[in-house]
Write a protein that holds these residues in place. Structure first.
Motif, PDB file in Angstrom:
ATOM      1  N   UNK A 188       1.325  -0.956  -0.285  1.00 12.13           N
ATOM      2  CA  UNK A 188       0.006   0.277  -0.090  1.00 12.13           C
ATOM      3  C   UNK A 188       1.127   1.662  -0.381  1.00 12.13           C
ATOM      4  N   UNK A 189       1.666   1.635   0.723  1.00 10.16           N
ATOM      5  CA  UNK A 189       3.091   2.342   1.543  1.00 10.16           C
ATOM      6  C   UNK A 189       3.658   2.607  -0.604  1.00 10.16           C
ATOM      7  N   UNK A 190       3.690   2.110  -1.303  1.00 15.53           N
ATOM      8  CA  UNK A 190       4.239   1.847  -2.256  1.00 15.53           C
ATOM      9  C   UNK A 190       3.538   1.814  -3.869  1.00 15.53           C
ATOM     10  N   UNK A 191       2.587   1.404  -3.272  1.00 16.92           N
ATOM     11  CA  UNK A 191       1.252   1.994  -4.105  1.00 16.92           C
ATOM     12  C   UNK A 191       1.011   3.646  -3.769  1.00 16.92           C
ATOM     13  N   UNK A 192       0.895   4.388  -2.947  1.00 12.84           N
ATOM     14  CA  UNK A 192       0.779   5.449  -3.111  1.00 12.84           C
ATOM     15  C   UNK A 192       1.999   6.219  -3.032  1.00 12.84           C
ATOM     16  N   UNK A 193       3.029   5.855  -2.991  1.00 11.31           N
ATOM     17  CA  UNK A 193       4.405   6.501  -3.124  1.00 11.31           C
ATOM     18  C   UNK A 193       4.339   6.936  -5.086  1.00 11.31           C
ATOM     19  N   UNK A 194       3.995   5.445  -6.188  1.00 15.28           N
ATOM     20  CA  UNK A 194       3.679   5.772  -7.251  1.00 15.28           C
ATOM     21  C   UNK A 194       2.737   6.576  -7.971  1.00 15.28           C
ATOM     22  N   UNK A 195       1.444   6.581  -6.831  1.00 14.81           N
ATOM     23  CA  UNK A 195       0.411   7.454  -7.402  1.00 14.81           C
ATOM     24  C   UNK A 195       1.118   8.954  -7.431  1.00 14.81           C
TER      25      UNK A 195
END
Ligand SMILES: Nc1ncnc2c1ncn2[C@@H]1O[C@H](COP(=O)(O)OP(=O)(O)OP(=O)(O)O)[C@@H](O)[C@H]1O
Ligand SMILES: [Mg+2]
Length: 241
Positions: free
Chosen positions: A129-136
């Motif tokens: 989730x953290x990684x996806x948030x950074x991606x977004x």
């Protein structure tokens, strides 16, 4: 990508015999009367209509924030009015993302904290989730503002955070209520294009209420709400791929 997406073949949203009336004193205000409509998975729909025609009311009914007077709304084969209020809240948190006219970011939280909130509410705040948030954040060109507070950002930047927040839990359905209503024309245009691109990338479905014909130009189908009916306006729709 989440296994929720395209989990079943039918339309994502089914609206059947939808009636919504408000009682005001001894008068009844009919917003919708026996409306039927459906929205396919991965479609982008724009709802036009004069002020007071019922755009926000329809979005609130599709999200289950509000319940119809009669008829039903089905999202991903779930009849919203058959759920308890708590179940509807959980369903919404898991499956729907929202973008509002006034951004609705939480001002005491940083950009990153705002973005992580939907994951936290779903009990899904893990490393992925953290990684996806950074991606977004990168996708909305705000990676360098993760630690800023929303009131330090421009309106357009705040709306980009709100778009990222609406997508962070990989919802099936994105609802946007006049997302560019508070932005200047150029910023609004850029924001619409970003919203369209990220919706497509996420393979989500977008239903957007708008006053702008520019928004309509990005849609697969455009409807005008006229006297409690949905009238399709093919001439305003996106042409080609
Ligand atoms: N709680 C309520 N009680 C009574 N009438 C209401 C209520 N909420 C909305 N309405 C009425 O329902 C109609 C539709 O309102 P709605 O907010 O959906 O319009 P809208 O198309 O989103 O307008 P706008 O473009 O100004 O945002 C309006 O006539 C409004 O006055
Ligand atoms: Mg409205």
């Amino acid at each position: 990508m989440s296994e929720q997406i395209n989990s079943t073949a039918g339309p994502l949203v089914n609206i059947r015999g939808l009636t919504k009336t408000y009682q005001e004193g001894d008068r009844q205000r009919v917003v919708f009367c026996e409306l039927d409509a459906s929205v396919e998975r991965e479609e982008i729909i724009v709802l036009l209509g004069r002020s007071g025609s019922g755009k926000s009311t329809l979005l609130n009914l599709i999200s289950g924030i509000d319940l119809p007077t009669a008829g039903s709304v089905t999202v991903d084969d779930v009849v919203l009015s058959a759920l308890s209020e708590t179940e509807r809240t959980l369903f919404r948190r898991r499956n729907i993302g929202f973008v509002f006219q006034f951004f609705n970011l939480i001002h005491t939280l940083t950009v990153e904290e705002n973005l992580l909130l939907p994951l936290e509410l779903n009990g899904a705040l893990d490393e992925t989730g953290h990684a996806f948030a950074r991606e977004l954040l990168l996708a909305v060109s705000l990676a360098d503002r993760a630690q800023s507070y929303p009131d330090r950002l421009s309106g357009g930047e705040q709306q980009r955070v709100a778009i990222a927040r609406a997508l962070v839990h990989k919802p099936l359905l994105l609802l946007a209520d006049e997302p560019t209503g508070n932005l200047d024309r150029d910023t609004g245009q850029q924001t619409l294009k970003l919203l369209q691109r990220l919706t497509r990338d996420a393979r989500a479905t977008l239903i957007m209420a708008s006053h702008s014909t520019e928004a309509a130009g990005l849609a697969d189908r455009v409807f005008n709400i006229e006297r409690d009916r949905l009238i399709r306006l093919p001439g305003l729709e996106r042409r080609g791929a």
